[in-house]
Scaffold this motif. Structure first.
Motif, PDB file in Angstrom:
ATOM      1  N   SER A  30       0.799  -1.412  -0.041  1.00  0.00           N
ATOM      2  CA  SER A  30      -0.065  -0.144  -0.125  1.00  0.00           C
ATOM      3  C   SER A  30       0.950   1.381   0.005  1.00  0.00           C
ATOM      4  O   SER A  30       0.540   2.258  -0.589  1.00  0.00           O
ATOM      5  CB  SER A  30      -0.883   0.057   1.298  1.00  0.00           C
ATOM      6  N   PHE A  31       1.863   1.420   0.753  1.00  0.00           N
ATOM      7  CA  PHE A  31       2.820   2.404   0.955  1.00  0.00           C
ATOM      8  C   PHE A  31       3.601   2.799  -0.350  1.00  0.00           C
ATOM      9  O   PHE A  31       4.034   3.807  -0.547  1.00  0.00           O
ATOM     10  CB  PHE A  31       3.621   2.746   2.098  1.00  0.00           C
ATOM     11  N   TYR A  32       3.540   1.979  -1.220  1.00  0.00           N
ATOM     12  CA  TYR A  32       4.467   1.966  -2.510  1.00  0.00           C
ATOM     13  C   TYR A  32       4.018   2.143  -3.851  1.00  0.00           C
ATOM     14  O   TYR A  32       4.332   2.097  -4.922  1.00  0.00           O
ATOM     15  CB  TYR A  32       5.406   0.959  -2.685  1.00  0.00           C
ATOM     16  N   ILE A  79      -1.254   7.225  -6.105  1.00  0.00           N
ATOM     17  CA  ILE A  79      -1.579   7.577  -4.748  1.00  0.00           C
ATOM     18  C   ILE A  79      -2.474   8.944  -4.939  1.00  0.00           C
ATOM     19  O   ILE A  79      -3.581   8.934  -4.149  1.00  0.00           O
ATOM     20  CB  ILE A  79      -0.372   7.976  -4.089  1.00  0.00           C
ATOM     21  N   ASN A  80      -2.427   9.542  -5.962  1.00  0.00           N
ATOM     22  CA  ASN A  80      -3.599  10.705  -6.083  1.00  0.00           C
ATOM     23  C   ASN A  80      -4.779  10.385  -6.595  1.00  0.00           C
ATOM     24  O   ASN A  80      -5.843  10.978  -6.493  1.00  0.00           O
ATOM     25  CB  ASN A  80      -2.716  11.806  -7.114  1.00  0.00           C
ATOM     26  N   ILE A  98      -5.631   6.263  -2.412  1.00  0.00           N
ATOM     27  CA  ILE A  98      -4.895   5.712  -1.189  1.00  0.00           C
ATOM     28  C   ILE A  98      -5.814   4.643  -0.731  1.00  0.00           C
ATOM     29  O   ILE A  98      -6.733   4.816  -0.241  1.00  0.00           O
ATOM     30  CB  ILE A  98      -4.355   6.607  -0.370  1.00  0.00           C
ATOM     31  N   LYS A  99      -5.315   3.280  -0.921  1.00  0.00           N
ATOM     32  CA  LYS A  99      -6.213   2.531  -0.045  1.00  0.00           C
ATOM     33  C   LYS A  99      -6.054   2.513   1.312  1.00  0.00           C
ATOM     34  O   LYS A  99      -5.053   2.824   1.943  1.00  0.00           O
ATOM     35  CB  LYS A  99      -5.434   0.627  -0.305  1.00  0.00           C
ATOM     36  N   SER A 100      -7.081   2.470   2.129  1.00  0.00           N
ATOM     37  CA  SER A 100      -7.224   3.020   3.460  1.00  0.00           C
ATOM     38  C   SER A 100      -6.932   1.577   4.350  1.00  0.00           C
ATOM     39  O   SER A 100      -6.649   1.810   5.373  1.00  0.00           O
ATOM     40  CB  SER A 100      -8.331   3.623   3.818  1.00  0.00           C
ATOM     41  N   ASP A 101      -7.266   0.471   3.719  1.00  0.00           N
ATOM     42  CA  ASP A 101      -7.011  -0.579   4.789  1.00  0.00           C
ATOM     43  C   ASP A 101      -5.434  -1.140   4.430  1.00  0.00           C
ATOM     44  O   ASP A 101      -4.921  -1.627   3.349  1.00  0.00           O
ATOM     45  CB  ASP A 101      -8.025  -1.739   4.788  1.00  0.00           C
ATOM     46  N   VAL A 102      -4.603  -1.301   5.374  1.00  0.00           N
ATOM     47  CA  VAL A 102      -3.127  -1.713   5.105  1.00  0.00           C
ATOM     48  C   VAL A 102      -3.083  -2.850   5.861  1.00  0.00           C
ATOM     49  O   VAL A 102      -3.223  -3.038   6.933  1.00  0.00           O
ATOM     50  CB  VAL A 102      -2.437  -0.563   5.811  1.00  0.00           C
ATOM     51  N   ASN A 103      -2.544  -3.872   5.377  1.00  0.00           N
ATOM     52  CA  ASN A 103      -1.983  -5.178   5.890  1.00  0.00           C
ATOM     53  C   ASN A 103      -0.573  -5.107   6.558  1.00  0.00           C
ATOM     54  O   ASN A 103       0.121  -4.097   6.206  1.00  0.00           O
ATOM     55  CB  ASN A 103      -2.139  -6.395   4.959  1.00  0.00           C
ATOM     56  N   ILE A 104      -0.161  -5.990   7.267  1.00  0.00           N
ATOM     57  CA  ILE A 104       1.187  -6.031   7.953  1.00  0.00           C
ATOM     58  C   ILE A 104       2.183  -6.264   7.055  1.00  0.00           C
ATOM     59  O   ILE A 104       1.980  -7.165   6.415  1.00  0.00           O
ATOM     60  CB  ILE A 104       1.103  -6.829   9.223  1.00  0.00           C
TER      61      ILE A 104
END
Lengths: 308, 177
Positions: free
Chosen positions: B70-72, B76-77, B80-86
């Motif tokens: 998600s962070f990569y 992004i514009n 942004i995906k709001s659910d992030v996995n570990i």
């Protein structure tokens, strides 16, 4: 366009959202453990740090959080800004709107100013503390710190001790902890209790000894001398007798209980120097530094949420 | 979303896992230097199955990491995906041959993001890509080293992968959007 995601108060968030948020924060905490502590998640986003009131830890915490996510953060230093040169507040807002930015973090000494501010800017606004009113990011990092130590939040016994009257941390914490079903007890002398205390819907005690051996979390508040227009307490000796955590009291804490403080600590007032000095040896119990590192992860998650 | 056809069933997936395990061992001349990284979500159980299969064949022990990209992402514009996995890569990747695993290879953007993320953890010797399905429509110069099944699709179709670990059944199907 979707409604912009302000974070002004945690009242707007449901229990489910907060639980989800605690889980998500783990992913951000993981970034801080890497060798390269930076991800490109918010690359190209501009964040303004607008502090109308002095702050070190919150300001720096937001700054680190933004940078870990690759956002550009600009500190707007109000002590040297045009406000001091006579610009009205509404004109300051217009000025900030004219600079291209994607999110504004703001702290102000007037309770409620931030809500007014948020209505007048087109980008998400994050409340970094307003007067005696709210400090939502502090409350979330406190909750996250507790969550990391106790898997089940429900019915956990929390004692919040000290200057309730002047503390926005206490207000935000009490509301959030109650919402999560925790068992909150407030400990303070009557003159450091707000008049509308009954609206908090919590139990109350005058003396730390009533809670010390029973609480799962001991949350010491800072004596906010800078907000006290008059003297609220007869003497430090008197405060020490009824409210301070010294070595003897520290040793009475439950085995798994934890000690927290929003910082900065007035040594010898809320917590004795002796107890402060054993933190590195008692990391399982004293969580004051853990709160600070957790604060960065929580603020990363919040910035990411507000911009998603 | 309406299902059009089942592409793989549980037995098919099991055979693919076995075949790819052997291909990985053949190409890397053993399992000493390889580590697995699964892309969240369904790349993780797939990576785990291949890894365990190789471990049982060669009685070795292979490390497995999890990666959330998600962070990569580069969109992004747009969103942004709001659910992030570990993300969990608690070991050194420097000098290792990384077997990166995902369920479906489509535009290639997820893999681009995953490679960027991996580089932030260290400099691997190589990165090799395993996908269960390659559905085409690449937007970047990326290809898979090990493919479960090549599945030519049209852009108004959707490939749905279900795995026991995440969805309580093993099945790949093609659906209308």
């Amino acid at each position: 366009m979707d409604k912009k995601k302000d974070i002004l108060s945690l009242d707007e968030f449901s229990v489910e959202q907060i639980n989800e948020f605690l889980i998500q924060t783990e992913s951000f905490a993981e970034i801080l453990k890497r060798d390269i502590k930076k991800v490109p998640a918010l690359r190209g986003k501009t964040i303004i740090n607008l502090f109308f009131e002095p702050s070190t830890r919150t300001k720096v915490s937001f700054e680190i959080a933004a940078k870990r996510l690759s956002a550009d953060l600009i500190n707007f230093n109000t002590s040297s800004s045009s406000l001091r040169k006579g610009e009205s507040e509404i004109d300051t807002i217009k000025t900030i709107n004219s600079m291209e930015n994607d999110l504004i973090i703001i702290r102000h000494s007037d309770s409620g100013y931030i809500n007014y501010f948020a209505k007048n800017v087109p980008v998400p606004v994050v409340n970094a503390g307003d007067g005696k009113h709210e400090h939502p990011t502090q409350a979330l990092l406190d909750l996250y710190t507790i969550y990391k130590n106790f898997t089940n939040l429900k019915d956990l016994k929390i004692a919040i001790i000290g200057d309730i009257l002047n503390s926005r941390v206490a207000r935000s914490d009490i509301k959030l902890f109650n919402k999560m079903g925790m068992d909150v007890k407030v400990v303070a002398p009557s003159m450091l209790m707000p008049e509308d205390f009954s609206s908090f819907k919590t139990k109350f005690a005058n003396n730390i000894d009533e809670v010390i051996s029973d609480a799962d979390v001991l949350y010491m508040l800072r004596m906010q001398f800078e907000r006290q227009e008059r003297k609220f307490y007869p003497s430090i000796k008197e405060y020490n007798k009824f409210l301070s955590l010294d070595m003897a009291r520290f040793n009475l804490m439950k085995k798994d209980a934890i000690l927290m403080h929003p910082g900065p600590v007035n040594r010898g007032i809320e917590i004795s120097g002796e107890v402060m000095d054993i933190e590195t040896l008692n990391k399982d119990k004293i969580k004051i530094n853990a709160q600070i590192s957790n604060g960065v992860a929580v603020r990363m998650a919040l910035l990411y949420y507000a911009l998603s | 979303m309406r299902e059009k056809a089942t592409v793989l069933n549980s037995d098919d997936i099991e055979r693919i896992i076995k075949r790819i395990s052997h291909e990985i061992i053949e190409r890397n001349k053993g399992s000493e230097n390889i580590i697995f990284i699964g892309i969240q979500k369904r790349g993780v159980p797939l990576a785990k199955r291949i890894k365990e299969n190789i471990e049982s064949l060669y009685s070795s022990e292979i490390k497995l990491g999890k990666l959330d990209i998600s962070f990569y992402r580069d969109d992004i514009n747009e969103k942004i995906k709001s659910d992030v996995n570990i993300t969990e890569i608690p070991f050194e990747i420097k000098g290792k041959d990384i077997i990166l695993v995902d369920d479906v290879l489509f535009t290639g953007r997820t893999i681009r993001a995953a490679m960027d993320a991996i580089m932030d953890f260290g400099r691997p010797k190589s990165i090799q890509l395993v996908v269960l399905i390659d559905r085409g429509h690449r937007e970047l110069p990326i290809r898979a080293d090990y493919v479960g099944k090549n599945l030519p699709t049209s852009l108004n179709e959707f490939v749905e992968v279900k795995l026991n670990e995440t969805d309580n059944e093993d099945k790949v199907s093609i659906c209308w959007i």
